[in-house]
Design an enzyme around this catalytic site. Structure first.
Site, PDB file in Angstrom:
ATOM      1  N   GLY A 160     -33.266-123.316 -58.826  1.00 12.26           N
ATOM      2  CA  GLY A 160     -34.655-123.012 -59.207  1.00 12.26           C
ATOM      3  C   GLY A 160     -35.218-124.087 -60.104  1.00 12.26           C
TER       4      GLY A 160
ATOM      5  N   GLY B 104     -35.676-125.653 -63.015  1.00 12.32           N
ATOM      6  CA  GLY B 104     -35.083-125.599 -64.343  1.00 12.32           C
ATOM      7  C   GLY B 104     -35.823-126.458 -65.344  1.00 12.32           C
TER       8      GLY B 104
ATOM      9  N   GLY C 123     -34.438-128.670 -69.878  1.00 12.04           N
ATOM     10  CA  GLY C 123     -35.732-128.498 -69.224  1.00 12.04           C
ATOM     11  C   GLY C 123     -36.661-129.698 -69.350  1.00 12.04           C
TER      12      GLY C 123
ATOM     13  N   ASP D 251     -31.303-128.437 -51.676  1.00 12.30           N
ATOM     14  CA  ASP D 251     -32.467-128.112 -52.504  1.00 12.30           C
ATOM     15  C   ASP D 251     -33.405-129.308 -52.630  1.00 12.30           C
ATOM     16  OD1 ASP D 251     -30.028-128.907 -53.996  1.00 12.30           O
ATOM     17  OD2 ASP D 251     -31.405-129.068 -55.677  1.00 12.30           O
TER      18      ASP D 251
END
Ligand code: AMP
Ligand code: MG
Length: 493
Positions: free
Chosen positions: A91, A93, A127, A253
């Site tokens: 996902g 991040g 992040g 991904d």
């Protein structure tokens, strides 16, 4: 009081229609956002007003500090095979989809901030992003666009005023990325791995509405969607290989449904031709080596086929496997056709012949053995076609080694009655003079780390017109000097 005009006219279909596929989230606060690069021509294409965005207000938006009116910032969920091993929970991040806009051509485009702070999908990461990788993605993505290769785009790069710890403290930065969508093979895998077939179906319908709306009214639309993704990816990887691009981290991904190149991390361009070329410091086994990319793409598409399997023939799994396998089996031929057509264009051959594959492989074998610079070889072909092969031959360690292939090629051109002057001009619009040479990219990024953005701006300007050879830009057209040492890239975190 006059109302300020809305900076973005958002229409956020993912936020609206895809609940359960994301979490609403916000960017982290950062001390002092500063715009270092802004892509005015892309802004105009997106129907945005550059003068309103190339401002301190724009910098705060692109740093993720102030969501613009109409945004619905969210972190998308996905899974993925990373270096062959499945991670069920990845996902965004360190990214936020802030919204979608319809561009001047009527195309829906995602606006995403990358490096905007931790999200529920950060898995212990900070992040954040730092200036080097942000600028690498900006420079190489825009270079790919100029080379005519489908890619996500870069709208802006900001520094945040924060120091982010990597191998040492580095300036924090955020990239604003524009994409046809951020749907990935891994997005399908996330829901398939949890057995959520209805969500897989919903995602497929959403992908169809975004990328292949003509399929909406067709029978067998899911299998056709799969075939479309495969066709786009076969064409894409052929373009990568034709231009000498190594993606570096072809995890599922990082494989899009749209067919755009995404997630420029440890990517690089080859100098001398070598199918085993690997630049990424984390690709120890050479899984994502230059020459393995087509095979890996087929592997990634097999993972998409598995994730979508329940949609193909819902009452008969064996039939579903059989149908999608026969689609997938077309990949090598599809890829091969794109590659061969591309090689014919690069060499000015107009008609196909049964010997083409072997003919081009003979060339690549000599190039490999003779350490011939891939980009310069094709660039110099035009001059050779017009009668002077000296610069072409000089690219080989032993010039004679190229003579046999050059002779064969000249005879092919003669057979086709090719006008040599026209061919020279034609080849110059197909074979670039300027690609993002690794040492030039690295030098520009290093300067940017110290706050000097002039080299990166210059590099972007050169790469915007890759086919137009201009005076004074020789340094951008050549590989690194021999004593430069091997090139390594690091993952884009
Ligand atoms: P990438 O290798 O950049 O494609 O990223 C793979 C996964 O790691 C994605 O889920 C990213 O969001 C996540 N990721 C990469 N870098 C960071 C970071 N600095 N902080 C949090 N998550 C990250
Ligand atoms: Mg990624």
């Amino acid at each position: 009081m006059t109302a300020t005009p809305s900076l973005f006219r958002f229409d956020n279909s993912y936020a609206r229609d895809m609940s359960g596929f994301y979490v609403p989230w916000e960017g982290a606060k950062v001390p002092s956002p500063e715009l270092v690069l802004f892509n005015r021509s892309l802004a105009r294409e997106l129907d945005l007003e550059p003068d309103l965005l190339e401002t301190s207000e724009g910098a705060a938006i692109f740093a993720g500090v102030t969501p613009p009116d109409g945004a619905s910032p969210l972190a998308q969920v996905y899974a993925g095979h990373q270096f062959g091993g499945f991670s069920p929970q990845l996902g965004d991040g360190r990214a936020l989809l802030i919204g979608e806009i319809i561009d001047r051509n009527g195309q829906r485009r995602d606006i995403q901030l990358k490096g905007s702070g931790p999200t529920p999908f950060s898995r212990g990461g900070d992040g954040k992003a730092v200036i080097g990788p942000v600028l690498r993605e900006y420079v190489i993505g825009e270079a790919m666009q100029a080379l005519g290769i489908p890619t996500t785009r870069a709208l802006a790069a900001v520094t945040t005023g924060e120091d982010i710890f990597r191998e040492g403290p580095k300036p924090g930065a955020v990239l604003t990325r524009v994409a046809a969508s951020h749907l990935r093979v891994g997005t399908f895998q996330f829901f398939a791995a949890r057995g959520e077939t209805e969500k897989v179906r919903q995602l497929a319908d959403y992908a169809i509405s975004r990328h292949d709306p003509d399929l909406q009214v067709q029978e067998d639309r899911y299998l056709k969607l799969f075939a479309r993704v495969m066709e786009r990816q076969a064409a894409l990887v052929a373009q990568w290989v034709l231009v000498g691009f190594v993606h570096g981290v072809m995890n599922t991904d990082n494989t899009t449904i749209s067919g755009e190149t995404i997630d420029y991390g440890p990517c690089a361009f080859i100098d001398s031709y070598n199918p085993a070329a690997v630049f990424s410091s984390i690709d120890h086994g050479g899984r994502y080596a230059f020459g393995r990319q087509p095979m890996i793409m087929q592997w990634n598409l097999a993972r998409l086929a598995e994730a979508m399997l329940a949609l193909f023939s819902p009452d008969d799994l064996d039939m579903a496997v059989e149908r999608v396998s026969s689609e997938l089996a077309r990949f090598p031929e599809l890829y091969g056709e794109h590659w061969l057509a591309g090689m014919r264009r690069k060499t000015g051959i107009q008609t196909a012949s049964d010997d083409d594959k072997a003919f081009f492989e003979r060339l690549l074998d000599v190039m490999h053995e003779q350490n011939v610079d891939y980009t310069l070889f094709f660039r110099h072909l035009g001059t050779a076609a017009a009668g002077d092969a000296s610069s072409l031959r000089a690219l080989a360690e032993t010039p004679e080694a190229l003579d046999s292939w050059i002779g064969e090629w000249q005879s092919r051109l003669d057979t086709e009655n090719t006008d040599r002057a026209d061919l020279k001009a034609g080849l110059s619009s197909i074979n670039p003079a300027y690609i993002p040479r690794n040492h030039m990219v690295e030098a520009a990024l290093q300067a940017a780390e110290t706050g000097d953005y002039a080299p990166v701006r210059k590099l972007i300007e050169v790469l915007e017109l890759p086919f137009d050879e201009r005076a004074g830009l020789d340094d951008f057209a050549h590989p690194a000097p021999q004593d430069h040492g091997p090139y390594r890239t690091f993952c884009g975190t």
